[in-house]
Design a protein around this motif. Structure first.
Motif, PDB file in Angstrom:
ATOM      1  N   PHE A  63       0.828  -1.202   0.000  1.00  0.00           N
ATOM      2  CA  PHE A  63       0.000   0.000   0.000  1.00  0.00           C
ATOM      3  C   PHE A  63       0.862   1.252   0.000  1.00  0.00           C
ATOM      4  N   ILE A  71       0.455  12.636  -1.300  1.00  0.00           N
ATOM      5  CA  ILE A  71      -0.801  12.495  -0.560  1.00  0.00           C
ATOM      6  C   ILE A  71      -0.536  11.914   0.814  1.00  0.00           C
ATOM      7  N   PHE A  74       0.227  14.826   2.933  1.00  0.00           N
ATOM      8  CA  PHE A  74      -0.999  15.536   3.305  1.00  0.00           C
ATOM      9  C   PHE A  74      -1.752  14.753   4.370  1.00  0.00           C
ATOM     10  N   PHE A  75      -1.816  13.443   4.162  1.00  0.00           N
ATOM     11  CA  PHE A  75      -2.567  12.593   5.089  1.00  0.00           C
ATOM     12  C   PHE A  75      -2.006  12.747   6.502  1.00  0.00           C
ATOM     13  N   PHE A  78      -2.473  16.490   7.826  1.00  0.00           N
ATOM     14  CA  PHE A  78      -3.802  17.010   8.121  1.00  0.00           C
ATOM     15  C   PHE A  78      -4.633  16.087   9.006  1.00  0.00           C
ATOM     16  N   VAL A  79      -4.349  14.778   8.963  1.00  0.00           N
ATOM     17  CA  VAL A  79      -5.232  13.843   9.665  1.00  0.00           C
ATOM     18  C   VAL A  79      -4.838  13.681  11.131  1.00  0.00           C
ATOM     19  N   GLN A  82      -6.557  15.727  13.722  1.00  0.00           N
ATOM     20  CA  GLN A  82      -7.947  15.353  14.007  1.00  0.00           C
ATOM     21  C   GLN A  82      -8.024  14.393  15.190  1.00  0.00           C
ATOM     22  N   PHE A  83      -6.950  13.656  15.402  1.00  0.00           N
ATOM     23  CA  PHE A  83      -6.933  12.724  16.529  1.00  0.00           C
ATOM     24  C   PHE A  83      -6.187  13.321  17.716  1.00  0.00           C
TER      25      PHE A  83
ATOM     26  N   ALA B 185      -9.199  13.029   6.919  1.00  0.00           N
ATOM     27  CA  ALA B 185      -9.025  11.578   6.863  1.00  0.00           C
ATOM     28  C   ALA B 185      -9.799  11.000   5.688  1.00  0.00           C
ATOM     29  N   PHE B 188      -8.167  12.478   2.012  1.00  0.00           N
ATOM     30  CA  PHE B 188      -6.871  11.934   1.609  1.00  0.00           C
ATOM     31  C   PHE B 188      -6.880  10.419   1.678  1.00  0.00           C
ATOM     32  N   GLY B 189      -7.662   9.858   2.623  1.00  0.00           N
ATOM     33  CA  GLY B 189      -7.785   8.398   2.662  1.00  0.00           C
ATOM     34  C   GLY B 189      -8.381   7.862   1.370  1.00  0.00           C
ATOM     35  N   ALA B 191      -8.393   9.340  -1.564  1.00  0.00           N
ATOM     36  CA  ALA B 191      -7.430   9.539  -2.652  1.00  0.00           C
ATOM     37  C   ALA B 191      -6.369   8.442  -2.634  1.00  0.00           C
TER      38      ALA B 191
END
Lengths: 228, 223
Positions: A63, A71, A74-75, A78-79, A82-83, B185, B188-189, B191
């Motif tokens: 993966f 990306i 970015f993941f 930015f993510v 959130q946690f 999440a 981008f997840g 994508a």
């Protein structure tokens, strides 16, 4: 717009660019160190005798390898907030580059270990060496020269992918060029200088890696002195 | 907002972006294959000027970062009066960058064709051009396709960079949706998943099929 190359402008921005180059080199170095360790972890996951770990490990590696680094950056950037995990752009960038290239390096390590002939293992078994001793004294010294070209290529690869870090705001060379270009509204000189700096760093690096490769092969007795 | 609600609202936009990504992928793949064949052959030329040109090209494009080249094509070329559309700039930059890597693969493939084939063609009095076209080139494909397949997967990943020069592709859409909804999440997840699906279930099987086809063409059956 005039297409002329302005030397005064180029010289004016050069110190700023060279300073930013240090950041780029630092980013590549840290990223590579993390990637080398992450690669070892993935290698461990691959070589454990537990089947389910192997399968999960392989899927994760697949993966990460088949999705774009951009990306992933970015993941992570930015993510995670959130946690409730807020990391600086630098840390995010280093983690992502380490993970991304760690998968590649784990393949390099695997190839190198498999490149050591099976008879070496059998001989060690016959001599009643312990596994740790076999790895340390027999297998790893032979696997190392096989791994060097791949490891060197990915060092240069990481170096060339560091400009992506500018997209999440890490102040490296490319970021500096974009900032300078935007400030003066002249992109010709900054981007050209970035290209030249990359060339002057990555070509000698490639030559240097080739030299190390030859040196190690020479020390291992794989090639003769005349071929060097 | 559940993930399904997110998909039903923003899914179509992302699919539109995916179409652009696939377009970039196809166009730049065609360009890179052509460039790598030409420069791979030039690299083996006896003429020092032709060989030097090819070497300089390859070293230049492999030595600098793709992102830098992309920005150079998009932001600097207009200063010289050559304005490229974002899509064209992206395709040209990716094609030329990967063409440099591909040229090295082609060169390696040509050198890996057994010596007997060269001597056979020479003994039959083929002209150098005919020898290349009829004997050597058809035999390089089974050799170069496995590394070229890896390179093509790398190219798919590199297409994400065109978003940075304002091509409205999957990455661009994901970024856009992220800045509207702040559902990072999900954006981008999704994508990442789409890129993974393209690579794992479309691109890689297609390249494997090409490898089998090429091996069959030269009579080397591959299981």
């Amino acid at each position: 717009m005039n297409a002329e190359w302005r030397w005064d402008f180029a010289i004016e921005i050069l110190p700023q660019m060279l300073l930013a180059t240090l950041n780029t080199i630092l980013a590549a170095g840290i990223g590579y160190a993390i990637a080398a360790i992450v690669g070892l972890l993935f290698l461990l996951g691959q070589r454990t005798p537990i089947k389910i770990v192997n399968i999960i490990n392989r899927e994760i590696v697949e993966f990460i390898r088949s999705t774009p680094l951009l990306i992933q950056l970015f993941f992570v950037y930015f993510v995670l907030p959130q946690f409730g995990i807020t990391l600086s752009a630098w840390v995010c960038g280093m983690i992502t580059i380490g993970l991304h290239f760690g998968t590649y390096l784990s393949e390099v390590y695997r190839g190198a270990l498999e490149g050591v002939p099976k008879t070496q293992w059998e001989a060690c078994r016959a001599l009643n060496f312990s596994t740790a001793y076999t790895y340390r004294k027999i297998v790893l010294p032979q696997a190392f020269p096989i791994a060097i070209p791949g490891m060197g290529n990915y060092l240069v690869g990481i170096f060339k992918d560091t400009p992506l870090l500018s997209t999440i705001g890490v102040a490296e060379l490319f970021h500096a060029a974009t900032a300078v270009g935007g400030y003066h509204y002249r992109y010709l000189e900054p981007y050209t200088i970035v290209g030249i700096i990359f060339l002057t760093l990555s070509i000698p690096a490639a030559i240097w890696i080739r030299k190390i490769e030859k040196n190690v092969n020479l020390a291992q007795g794989k090639i003769k002195k005349e071929q060097f | 907002m559940s993930y399904f609600a997110f998909l039903s609202e923003h899914g179509p936009t992302m699919l539109l972006g995916t179409v652009t990504t696939v377009k970039v992928l196809i166009c730049s793949t065609i360009l890179y294959v052509i460039i790598s064949l030409i420069f791979g052959l030039m690299r083996l030329s006896k003429n020092p000027i032709i060989q030097g040109t090819a070497t300089a090209y390859i070293e230049f494009f492999r030595g600098t970062s793709l992102l830098v080249q992309l920005f150079w094509f998009y932001y600097v070329l207009p200063f010289f009066g050559l304005s490229l559309e974002a899509f064209t700039a992206g395709v040209v930059a990716i094609g030329m960058n990967f063409g440099a890597y591909g040229a090295e693969i082609v060169r390696g493939g040509i050198l890996a064709v057994p010596k007997g084939q060269w001597e056979g063609a020479f003994a039959l009095n083929f002209t150098p051009a005919k020898r290349m076209r009829k004997i050597i080139i058809p035999q390089i494909f089974p050799i170069i396709l496995p590394p070229a397949a890896n390179l093509t997967v790398e190219l798919l990943k590199a297409t994400a960079l065109v978003a940075l020069v304002t091509v409205v592709d999957l990455t661009f859409e994901a970024k856009q949706i992220n800045s509207i909804t702040w559902l990072s999440a999900q954006c981008f997840g999704t994508a990442l998943l789409i890129y993974y699906i393209i690579s794992r279930f479309f691109l890689v099987p297609f390249l494997r099929w090409l490898e089998v086809l090429a091996a069959r063409k030269v009579g080397k059956e591959k299981i």
